[in-house]
Design a protein around this motif. Structure first.
Motif, PDB file in Angstrom:
ATOM      1  N   LYS A 167       3.977 -12.070  -2.762  1.00 57.23           N
ATOM      2  CA  LYS A 167       3.907 -10.790  -3.470  1.00 57.23           C
ATOM      3  C   LYS A 167       3.168 -10.900  -4.813  1.00 57.23           C
ATOM      4  CE  LYS A 167       5.419  -6.519  -3.109  1.00 57.23           C
ATOM      5  NZ  LYS A 167       4.917  -5.646  -2.069  1.00 57.23           N
ATOM      6  N   ALA A 168       3.372 -12.001  -5.531  1.00 61.29           N
ATOM      7  CA  ALA A 168       2.685 -12.184  -6.818  1.00 61.29           C
ATOM      8  C   ALA A 168       1.172 -12.291  -6.607  1.00 61.29           C
ATOM      9  CB  ALA A 168       3.212 -13.421  -7.531  1.00 61.29           C
ATOM     10  N   GLU A 169       0.765 -12.986  -5.558  1.00 62.12           N
ATOM     11  CA  GLU A 169      -0.662 -13.113  -5.252  1.00 62.12           C
ATOM     12  C   GLU A 169      -1.229 -11.755  -4.825  1.00 62.12           C
ATOM     13  OE1 GLU A 169      -4.402 -15.012  -4.708  1.00 62.12           O
ATOM     14  OE2 GLU A 169      -2.629 -15.488  -5.882  1.00 62.12           O
ATOM     15  N   GLU A 170      -0.441 -10.989  -4.104  1.00 64.03           N
ATOM     16  CA  GLU A 170      -0.852  -9.641  -3.702  1.00 64.03           C
ATOM     17  C   GLU A 170      -1.125  -8.771  -4.928  1.00 64.03           C
ATOM     18  OE1 GLU A 170       1.278  -5.698  -1.891  1.00 64.03           O
ATOM     19  OE2 GLU A 170       1.899  -7.632  -1.091  1.00 64.03           O
ATOM     20  N   GLN A 171      -0.233  -8.813  -5.911  1.00 64.15           N
ATOM     21  CA  GLN A 171      -0.411  -8.024  -7.129  1.00 64.15           C
ATOM     22  C   GLN A 171      -1.658  -8.463  -7.895  1.00 64.15           C
ATOM     23  OE1 GLN A 171       1.308  -5.283  -7.939  1.00 64.15           O
ATOM     24  NE2 GLN A 171       2.282  -5.591  -5.960  1.00 64.15           N
ATOM     25  N   ARG A 172      -1.929  -9.763  -7.924  1.00 63.62           N
ATOM     26  CA  ARG A 172      -3.126 -10.273  -8.598  1.00 63.62           C
ATOM     27  C   ARG A 172      -4.393  -9.771  -7.895  1.00 63.62           C
ATOM     28  NH1 ARG A 172      -7.067 -13.818  -8.645  1.00 63.62           N
ATOM     29  NH2 ARG A 172      -6.592 -14.617  -6.582  1.00 63.62           N
ATOM     30  N   LEU A 173      -4.378  -9.795  -6.555  1.00 69.52           N
ATOM     31  CA  LEU A 173      -5.539  -9.324  -5.798  1.00 69.52           C
ATOM     32  C   LEU A 173      -5.783  -7.834  -6.024  1.00 69.52           C
ATOM     33  CD1 LEU A 173      -5.042 -11.227  -2.438  1.00 69.52           C
ATOM     34  CD2 LEU A 173      -6.880 -11.562  -4.084  1.00 69.52           C
ATOM     35  N   ILE A 174      -4.709  -7.062  -6.121  1.00 63.11           N
ATOM     36  CA  ILE A 174      -4.868  -5.629  -6.381  1.00 63.11           C
ATOM     37  C   ILE A 174      -5.483  -5.407  -7.759  1.00 63.11           C
ATOM     38  CG2 ILE A 174      -3.595  -3.480  -6.779  1.00 63.11           C
ATOM     39  CD1 ILE A 174      -1.720  -4.360  -4.483  1.00 63.11           C
ATOM     40  N   LYS A 175      -5.099  -6.219  -8.747  1.00 63.36           N
ATOM     41  CA  LYS A 175      -5.698  -6.101 -10.083  1.00 63.36           C
ATOM     42  C   LYS A 175      -7.173  -6.471 -10.070  1.00 63.36           C
ATOM     43  CE  LYS A 175      -1.641  -6.997 -12.926  1.00 63.36           C
ATOM     44  NZ  LYS A 175      -1.003  -7.965 -13.835  1.00 63.36           N
ATOM     45  N   LEU A 188      -9.334  -6.708  -7.244  1.00 61.42           N
ATOM     46  CA  LEU A 188     -10.188  -6.018  -6.288  1.00 61.42           C
ATOM     47  C   LEU A 188      -9.924  -4.520  -6.146  1.00 61.42           C
ATOM     48  CD1 LEU A 188      -9.945  -8.688  -3.466  1.00 61.42           C
ATOM     49  CD2 LEU A 188     -11.830  -8.379  -5.063  1.00 61.42           C
ATOM     50  N   GLY A 189      -8.748  -4.068  -6.549  1.00 61.65           N
ATOM     51  CA  GLY A 189      -8.371  -2.679  -6.319  1.00 61.65           C
ATOM     52  C   GLY A 189      -7.549  -2.564  -5.044  1.00 61.65           C
ATOM     53  N   ARG A 190      -7.252  -1.354  -4.624  1.00 57.28           N
ATOM     54  CA  ARG A 190      -6.384  -1.132  -3.458  1.00 57.28           C
ATOM     55  C   ARG A 190      -7.064  -1.489  -2.139  1.00 57.28           C
ATOM     56  NH1 ARG A 190      -1.472  -1.161  -3.298  1.00 57.28           N
ATOM     57  NH2 ARG A 190      -1.444   0.192  -1.523  1.00 57.28           N
ATOM     58  N   TYR A 191      -8.383  -1.411  -2.073  1.00 53.55           N
ATOM     59  CA  TYR A 191      -9.115  -1.659  -0.831  1.00 53.55           C
ATOM     60  C   TYR A 191     -10.212  -2.680  -1.064  1.00 53.55           C
ATOM     61  CZ  TYR A 191      -6.741   2.622   0.441  1.00 53.55           C
ATOM     62  OH  TYR A 191      -5.781   3.555   0.671  1.00 53.55           O
ATOM     63  N   ALA A 192     -10.387  -3.567  -0.067  1.00 50.51           N
ATOM     64  CA  ALA A 192     -11.432  -4.591  -0.179  1.00 50.51           C
ATOM     65  C   ALA A 192     -11.816  -5.063   1.222  1.00 50.51           C
ATOM     66  CB  ALA A 192     -10.946  -5.770  -1.008  1.00 50.51           C
ATOM     67  N   SER A 193     -12.998  -5.625   1.344  1.00 52.38           N
ATOM     68  CA  SER A 193     -13.412  -6.182   2.630  1.00 52.38           C
ATOM     69  C   SER A 193     -12.690  -7.503   2.857  1.00 52.38           C
ATOM     70  CB  SER A 193     -14.930  -6.410   2.648  1.00 52.38           C
ATOM     71  OG  SER A 193     -15.278  -7.473   1.786  1.00 52.38           O
ATOM     72  N   SER A 194     -12.642  -7.931   4.100  1.00 56.63           N
ATOM     73  CA  SER A 194     -11.941  -9.180   4.409  1.00 56.63           C
ATOM     74  C   SER A 194     -12.614 -10.372   3.727  1.00 56.63           C
ATOM     75  CB  SER A 194     -11.865  -9.399   5.918  1.00 56.63           C
ATOM     76  OG  SER A 194     -13.151  -9.419   6.477  1.00 56.63           O
ATOM     77  N   HIS A 195     -13.925 -10.328   3.567  1.00 60.52           N
ATOM     78  CA  HIS A 195     -14.634 -11.414   2.903  1.00 60.52           C
ATOM     79  C   HIS A 195     -14.237 -11.503   1.431  1.00 60.52           C
ATOM     80  CE1 HIS A 195     -18.103 -13.408   0.917  1.00 60.52           C
ATOM     81  NE2 HIS A 195     -17.937 -14.221   1.929  1.00 60.52           N
ATOM     82  N   GLU A 196     -14.173 -10.369   0.751  1.00 60.53           N
ATOM     83  CA  GLU A 196     -13.754 -10.351  -0.655  1.00 60.53           C
ATOM     84  C   GLU A 196     -12.340 -10.897  -0.803  1.00 60.53           C
ATOM     85  OE1 GLU A 196     -16.057  -6.539  -2.572  1.00 60.53           O
ATOM     86  OE2 GLU A 196     -14.335  -6.156  -1.271  1.00 60.53           O
ATOM     87  N   LEU A 197     -11.460 -10.509   0.108  1.00 59.52           N
ATOM     88  CA  LEU A 197     -10.079 -10.989   0.050  1.00 59.52           C
ATOM     89  C   LEU A 197     -10.013 -12.496   0.246  1.00 59.52           C
ATOM     90  CD1 LEU A 197      -8.457  -8.097   2.011  1.00 59.52           C
ATOM     91  CD2 LEU A 197      -7.852  -8.773  -0.310  1.00 59.52           C
ATOM     92  N   GLN A 198     -10.713 -12.992   1.244  1.00 59.48           N
ATOM     93  CA  GLN A 198     -10.680 -14.428   1.526  1.00 59.48           C
ATOM     94  C   GLN A 198     -11.252 -15.256   0.389  1.00 59.48           C
ATOM     95  OE1 GLN A 198     -12.773 -14.697   5.210  1.00 59.48           O
ATOM     96  NE2 GLN A 198     -11.057 -13.890   6.403  1.00 59.48           N
ATOM     97  N   MET A 199     -12.266 -14.749  -0.280  1.00 62.55           N
ATOM     98  CA  MET A 199     -12.896 -15.492  -1.365  1.00 62.55           C
ATOM     99  C   MET A 199     -12.067 -15.470  -2.644  1.00 62.55           C
ATOM    100  SD  MET A 199     -15.629 -16.938  -0.301  1.00 62.55           S
ATOM    101  CE  MET A 199     -14.864 -17.225   1.271  1.00 62.55           C
ATOM    102  N   ASN A 200     -11.136 -14.528  -2.782  1.00 67.73           N
ATOM    103  CA  ASN A 200     -10.362 -14.401  -4.010  1.00 67.73           C
ATOM    104  C   ASN A 200      -8.919 -14.857  -3.895  1.00 67.73           C
ATOM    105  OD1 ASN A 200     -12.068 -13.096  -6.169  1.00 67.73           O
ATOM    106  ND2 ASN A 200     -12.532 -11.837  -4.394  1.00 67.73           N
ATOM    107  N   ILE A 201      -8.475 -15.242  -2.709  1.00 62.66           N
ATOM    108  CA  ILE A 201      -7.105 -15.716  -2.545  1.00 62.66           C
ATOM    109  C   ILE A 201      -7.003 -17.140  -3.092  1.00 62.66           C
ATOM    110  CG2 ILE A 201      -5.375 -16.441  -0.847  1.00 62.66           C
ATOM    111  CD1 ILE A 201      -6.310 -14.116   0.887  1.00 62.66           C
ATOM    112  N   VAL A 202      -6.002 -17.360  -3.943  1.00 63.07           N
ATOM    113  CA  VAL A 202      -5.742 -18.693  -4.483  1.00 63.07           C
ATOM    114  C   VAL A 202      -4.553 -19.258  -3.710  1.00 63.07           C
ATOM    115  CG1 VAL A 202      -5.052 -20.017  -6.504  1.00 63.07           C
ATOM    116  CG2 VAL A 202      -6.572 -18.045  -6.761  1.00 63.07           C
TER     117      VAL A 202
END
Length: 62
Positions: A31-39, A41-55
């Motif tokens: 959940k903490a990583e989810e909140q960071r990704l929303i900050k 990338l925003g509410r919507y993102a492509s799968s590539h953007e998500l994969q490149m930004n997940i720590v």
């Protein structure tokens, strides 16, 4: 907001866009990583953007 005629769009360049919360739920991301990704990338993102930004946490130590 500008309207676009969808019949004129090139479907070969279309990308699937995910709701970040849904993607994190399906992928088992904390959940903490989810909140960071929303900050970041925003509410919507492509799968590539998500994969490149997940720590992901280090699982292997030397």
């Amino acid at each position: 907001m500008r309207h676009t005629d969808t019949r004129k769009l090139d479907k070969s360049q279309a990308r699937h866009v995910w709701d970040v919360a849904e993607y994190c739920k399906r992928s088992g991301i904390h959940k903490a990583e989810e909140q960071r990704l929303i900050k970041v990338l925003g509410r919507y993102a492509s799968s590539h953007e998500l994969q490149m930004n997940i720590v992901r946490p280090q699982t292997r130590t030397r």
